[in-house]
Structures are given as structure tokens and as C-alpha cells.
Scaffold this active site. Sequence first.
Site, PDB file in Angstrom:
ATOM      1  N   ARG A  21      -0.552  -2.925   7.770  1.00 53.31           N
ATOM      2  CA  ARG A  21       0.539  -3.846   8.143  1.00 53.31           C
ATOM      3  C   ARG A  21       1.157  -3.465   9.481  1.00 53.31           C
ATOM      4  O   ARG A  21       1.388  -2.288   9.757  1.00 53.31           O
ATOM      5  CB  ARG A  21       1.619  -3.844   7.064  1.00 53.31           C
ATOM      6  CG  ARG A  21       2.849  -4.649   7.482  1.00 53.31           C
ATOM      7  CD  ARG A  21       3.665  -5.091   6.310  1.00 53.31           C
ATOM      8  NE  ARG A  21       4.333  -3.996   5.633  1.00 53.31           N
ATOM      9  CZ  ARG A  21       5.062  -4.157   4.538  1.00 53.31           C
ATOM     10  NH1 ARG A  21       5.204  -5.354   3.991  1.00 53.31           N
ATOM     11  NH2 ARG A  21       5.636  -3.125   3.970  1.00 53.31           N
ATOM     12  N   ARG A  77       6.594   4.059  -3.498  1.00 51.24           N
ATOM     13  CA  ARG A  77       7.146   2.706  -3.657  1.00 51.24           C
ATOM     14  C   ARG A  77       6.452   1.959  -4.791  1.00 51.24           C
ATOM     15  O   ARG A  77       7.078   1.185  -5.521  1.00 51.24           O
ATOM     16  CB  ARG A  77       7.023   1.936  -2.331  1.00 51.24           C
ATOM     17  CG  ARG A  77       8.056   2.422  -1.305  1.00 51.24           C
ATOM     18  CD  ARG A  77       7.639   2.139   0.124  1.00 51.24           C
ATOM     19  NE  ARG A  77       7.562   0.733   0.425  1.00 51.24           N
ATOM     20  CZ  ARG A  77       6.751   0.199   1.341  1.00 51.24           C
ATOM     21  NH1 ARG A  77       5.946   0.974   2.036  1.00 51.24           N
ATOM     22  NH2 ARG A  77       6.765  -1.083   1.548  1.00 51.24           N
ATOM     23  N   LYS A 132       4.583 -11.117  -0.131  1.00 51.21           N
ATOM     24  CA  LYS A 132       5.800 -11.916  -0.345  1.00 51.21           C
ATOM     25  C   LYS A 132       6.416 -12.368   0.985  1.00 51.21           C
ATOM     26  O   LYS A 132       6.755 -13.531   1.165  1.00 51.21           O
ATOM     27  CB  LYS A 132       6.840 -11.105  -1.149  1.00 51.21           C
ATOM     28  CG  LYS A 132       6.308 -10.591  -2.478  1.00 51.21           C
ATOM     29  CD  LYS A 132       7.368  -9.811  -3.250  1.00 51.21           C
ATOM     30  CE  LYS A 132       7.823  -8.540  -2.562  1.00 51.21           C
ATOM     31  NZ  LYS A 132       6.753  -7.504  -2.391  1.00 51.21           N
ATOM     32  N   ARG A 156      15.507  -6.273  -7.864  1.00 51.40           N
ATOM     33  CA  ARG A 156      14.469  -5.262  -8.094  1.00 51.40           C
ATOM     34  C   ARG A 156      14.761  -4.405  -9.306  1.00 51.40           C
ATOM     35  O   ARG A 156      13.971  -3.523  -9.624  1.00 51.40           O
ATOM     36  CB  ARG A 156      14.387  -4.356  -6.882  1.00 51.40           C
ATOM     37  CG  ARG A 156      13.209  -4.663  -5.946  1.00 51.40           C
ATOM     38  CD  ARG A 156      13.434  -3.844  -4.705  1.00 51.40           C
ATOM     39  NE  ARG A 156      12.301  -3.405  -3.999  1.00 51.40           N
ATOM     40  CZ  ARG A 156      11.932  -3.875  -2.799  1.00 51.40           C
ATOM     41  NH1 ARG A 156      12.553  -4.883  -2.248  1.00 51.40           N
ATOM     42  NH2 ARG A 156      10.951  -3.323  -2.159  1.00 51.40           N
ATOM     43  N   ARG A 158       5.813   0.121  10.162  1.00 51.27           N
ATOM     44  CA  ARG A 158       7.028   0.534   9.463  1.00 51.27           C
ATOM     45  C   ARG A 158       6.936   1.998   9.055  1.00 51.27           C
ATOM     46  O   ARG A 158       5.884   2.456   8.641  1.00 51.27           O
ATOM     47  CB  ARG A 158       7.188  -0.316   8.195  1.00 51.27           C
ATOM     48  CG  ARG A 158       8.067  -1.523   8.390  1.00 51.27           C
ATOM     49  CD  ARG A 158       8.018  -2.463   7.211  1.00 51.27           C
ATOM     50  NE  ARG A 158       8.423  -1.876   5.947  1.00 51.27           N
ATOM     51  CZ  ARG A 158       8.626  -2.588   4.837  1.00 51.27           C
ATOM     52  NH1 ARG A 158       8.453  -3.894   4.852  1.00 51.27           N
ATOM     53  NH2 ARG A 158       8.974  -1.996   3.717  1.00 51.27           N
TER      54      ARG A 158
HETATM   55  P1  ADP Z   1       5.360  -7.814   1.062  1.00 54.76           P
HETATM   56  O1  ADP Z   1       6.407  -8.674   1.756  1.00 54.76           O
HETATM   57  O2  ADP Z   1       5.071  -8.279  -0.328  1.00 54.76           O
HETATM   58  O3  ADP Z   1       5.654  -6.357   1.138  1.00 54.76           O
HETATM   59  P2  ADP Z   1       3.692  -8.602   3.351  1.00 54.76           P
HETATM   60  O4  ADP Z   1       3.868 -10.080   3.390  1.00 54.76           O
HETATM   61  O5  ADP Z   1       4.399  -7.795   4.374  1.00 54.76           O
HETATM   62  O6  ADP Z   1       3.985  -8.035   1.856  1.00 54.76           O
HETATM   63  O7  ADP Z   1       2.104  -8.328   3.428  1.00 54.76           O
HETATM   64  C1  ADP Z   1       1.583  -6.996   3.455  1.00 54.76           C
HETATM   65  C2  ADP Z   1       0.398  -6.939   4.420  1.00 54.76           C
HETATM   66  O8  ADP Z   1      -0.698  -7.689   3.890  1.00 54.76           O
HETATM   67  C3  ADP Z   1       0.689  -7.521   5.802  1.00 54.76           C
HETATM   68  O9  ADP Z   1       0.008  -6.733   6.745  1.00 54.76           O
HETATM   69  C4  ADP Z   1       0.110  -8.945   5.725  1.00 54.76           C
HETATM   70  O10 ADP Z   1      -0.322  -9.412   6.995  1.00 54.76           O
HETATM   71  C5  ADP Z   1      -1.063  -8.758   4.783  1.00 54.76           C
HETATM   72  N1  ADP Z   1      -1.293  -9.925   3.903  1.00 54.76           N
HETATM   73  C6  ADP Z   1      -0.352 -10.724   3.330  1.00 54.76           C
HETATM   74  N2  ADP Z   1      -0.921 -11.660   2.541  1.00 54.76           N
HETATM   75  C7  ADP Z   1      -2.268 -11.441   2.608  1.00 54.76           C
HETATM   76  C8  ADP Z   1      -3.419 -12.059   1.998  1.00 54.76           C
HETATM   77  N3  ADP Z   1      -3.273 -13.087   1.158  1.00 54.76           N
HETATM   78  N4  ADP Z   1      -4.638 -11.530   2.287  1.00 54.76           N
HETATM   79  C9  ADP Z   1      -4.774 -10.468   3.127  1.00 54.76           C
HETATM   80  N5  ADP Z   1      -3.751  -9.846   3.725  1.00 54.76           N
HETATM   81  C10 ADP Z   1      -2.505 -10.309   3.473  1.00 54.76           C
HETATM   82  P1  AMP Z   2      10.863  -4.147   1.335  1.00 56.14           P
HETATM   83  O1  AMP Z   2      10.988  -4.565   2.773  1.00 56.14           O
HETATM   84  O2  AMP Z   2      11.185  -5.247   0.378  1.00 56.14           O
HETATM   85  O3  AMP Z   2       9.538  -3.485   1.055  1.00 56.14           O
HETATM   86  O4  AMP Z   2      12.000  -3.031   1.097  1.00 56.14           O
HETATM   87  C1  AMP Z   2      12.007  -1.828   1.825  1.00 56.14           C
HETATM   88  C2  AMP Z   2      12.961  -0.819   1.169  1.00 56.14           C
HETATM   89  O5  AMP Z   2      14.309  -1.326   1.184  1.00 56.14           O
HETATM   90  C3  AMP Z   2      12.691  -0.490  -0.298  1.00 56.14           C
HETATM   91  O6  AMP Z   2      11.695   0.511  -0.447  1.00 56.14           O
HETATM   92  C4  AMP Z   2      14.071  -0.004  -0.759  1.00 56.14           C
HETATM   93  O7  AMP Z   2      14.340   1.310  -0.304  1.00 56.14           O
HETATM   94  C5  AMP Z   2      15.008  -0.950  -0.006  1.00 56.14           C
HETATM   95  N1  AMP Z   2      15.320  -2.181  -0.779  1.00 56.14           N
HETATM   96  C6  AMP Z   2      14.985  -3.450  -0.422  1.00 56.14           C
HETATM   97  N2  AMP Z   2      15.423  -4.323  -1.339  1.00 56.14           N
HETATM   98  C7  AMP Z   2      16.050  -3.599  -2.304  1.00 56.14           C
HETATM   99  C8  AMP Z   2      16.691  -3.917  -3.545  1.00 56.14           C
HETATM  100  N3  AMP Z   2      16.784  -5.190  -3.987  1.00 56.14           N
HETATM  101  N4  AMP Z   2      17.202  -2.909  -4.278  1.00 56.14           N
HETATM  102  C9  AMP Z   2      17.129  -1.636  -3.855  1.00 56.14           C
HETATM  103  N5  AMP Z   2      16.518  -1.259  -2.713  1.00 56.14           N
HETATM  104  C10 AMP Z   2      15.989  -2.231  -1.940  1.00 56.14           C
END
Ligand code: ADP
Ligand code: AMP
Length: 207
Positions: free
Chosen positions: A128, A165, A15, A89, A154
Site C-alpha cells: 500500500r 493490527r 474499505k 471497531r 504508512r
Molecule cells: P483498508 O481501508 O481496508 O485498510 P485499503 O483500501 O487501503 O484498505 O486497501 C489496502 C491496499 O490494497 C491498498 O494498497 C489498495 O490499493 C489495495 N486494494 C484495495 N482493494 C483491492 C482489490 N480489490 N484488489 C487488489 N488490491 C486492492
Molecule cells: P485505519 O486507517 O482504519 O487502518 O486505522 C489506523 C489506526 O488508527 C488503527 O490501527 C488504530 O490505532 C486507530 N483507529 C482508527 N479507527 C479507530 C477506532 N474506531 N477505534 C480505535 N482506534 C482506531
Amino acid sequence: MAKTIIFIGPPGAGKGTQAQRLAEEKGFVHISTGDILREAVQRGTELGKKVKEYIEAGKLVPDELIINIIKEKLKELDGKDIILDGFPRTIAQAEALDKMLKELGRKVDAVILFEIPDELVIERLSGRRIDPKTGKVYHIKYNPPPPGVEVIQRDDDKEEVIRKRLEVYHQQTAPLIEYYRKQNKLHIVDASKSPDEVYKEILNVIE
Ligand code: ADP
Ligand code: AMP
């Protein structure tokens, strides 16, 4: 009218990656509640102190807290196209969002569900890495950082927190799929494809 797009999907579905590209190339404002909360934790603000433990445990922070953050944010974004990444969420958050948007004369235009199997998510999250200076997202295998860019991992991208998660996603966030399907707003993309292919699918929905 300014567009309001929601991204839903498990952690690691891609995302943030797609939202960053849409912000760069199409001028959307990318609102990531995760980024907002992590910044608060890093700065050690009151909000940061309240949410730190939830984030580290992979749990959702309380609805009321996050709803208030979004409320303030939305007020600043009058007339702008936005992507909400990581919010709502829970059903309570989705209902609060509908109400807030209505008060601002906006509505949810489209909800994009990033569909991807859990195994792939674990691989994506374990690899990541983030550039702490720009917030840009990389992956050690699929999207390695350019030479010279120092990246960090992270704290919540550890295997046991990743599993928690995912469980939280299936229990508390997945019910939103039905919520938006009933409103005819749900669009599903195959998030297991390459970043370029996923981007194309998203553009087909929102343009
Ligand atoms: P989210 O925001 O949904 O948690 P991220 O955008 O941070 O996910 O992506 C999670 C990991 O997967 C990152 O390391 C990113 O570089 C990688 N990634 C994202 N999209 C793709 C894809 N289409 N194919 C392979 N790896 C991806
Ligand atoms: P994310 O970066 O979206 O993976 O979010 C990281 C963490 O932030 C999550 O595991 C939750 O602990 C918190 N968080 C982010 N967005 C929300 C939300 N809309 N509601 C509750 N917790 C959230």
C-alpha cells in the site's frame, strides 16, 4: 432519510479504496477515523499526541476518544449520506454509535463486511502507498500511482505492526459481525475480488 453505511473488515481489505470511489461517484461523505487520527498526529495537535503511540503499535485508541470525535463529526453531517470506514471497531463503540444516531434521527442502514483471508491482507498492506497530498490510496502492484505522483508508505504498514493490527481486528472488532447480524443489517462482500467487482457488490447492497 440520509443513508448511514458502515464498512467493517480487517485492515487492508479495501474499505478506504471503495469508500473513496463511492464518495467520488455517488456523493457519500467518507468518514475514516484512521485518516482523522493520522492527520492529528501529523499536525501535532493534543489529540495527535495522545494517539500516536497506539497507532504506531497497531493498537486501538481508547473508545472514549474516538467516540467523541465521531460525535462532533456526525453533528456536521445532517442530511448527508455517509460511510463510516474504520468505526465502530468495538462493541462499546457500536453501542455508542446507535445512541448518537438515534439522537440525530438517523440509524445504521447497512453494514458491509469485507471478507478476505489474512494472507491477502498482508500482501495488500505491504504494497500500500498513499499520495500525501490527496490521501488517495494506491498499491505498488494492483493499483500503481500514475507517473509524477509521489507516494509514501504508512508507518503502521510494516510487517510486525500489520500482524498486531490483524490480531486486534480478530479479537476486538470481529465480535461486531454478530452484533450486526442479530440486527439483520449485515451484508457480506467477497473483498478478495477485483476493485470493480467489489464495487458492484457494494452498489447492489446500498442502492
Ligand atoms: P483498508 O481501508 O481496508 O485498510 P485499503 O483500501 O487501503 O484498505 O486497501 C489496502 C491496499 O490494497 C491498498 O494498497 C489498495 O490499493 C489495495 N486494494 C484495495 N482493494 C483491492 C482489490 N480489490 N484488489 C487488489 N488490491 C486492492
Ligand atoms: P485505519 O486507517 O482504519 O487502518 O486505522 C489506523 C489506526 O488508527 C488503527 O490501527 C488504530 O490505532 C486507530 N483507529 C482508527 N479507527 C479507530 C477506532 N474506531 N477505534 C480505535 N482506534 C482506531
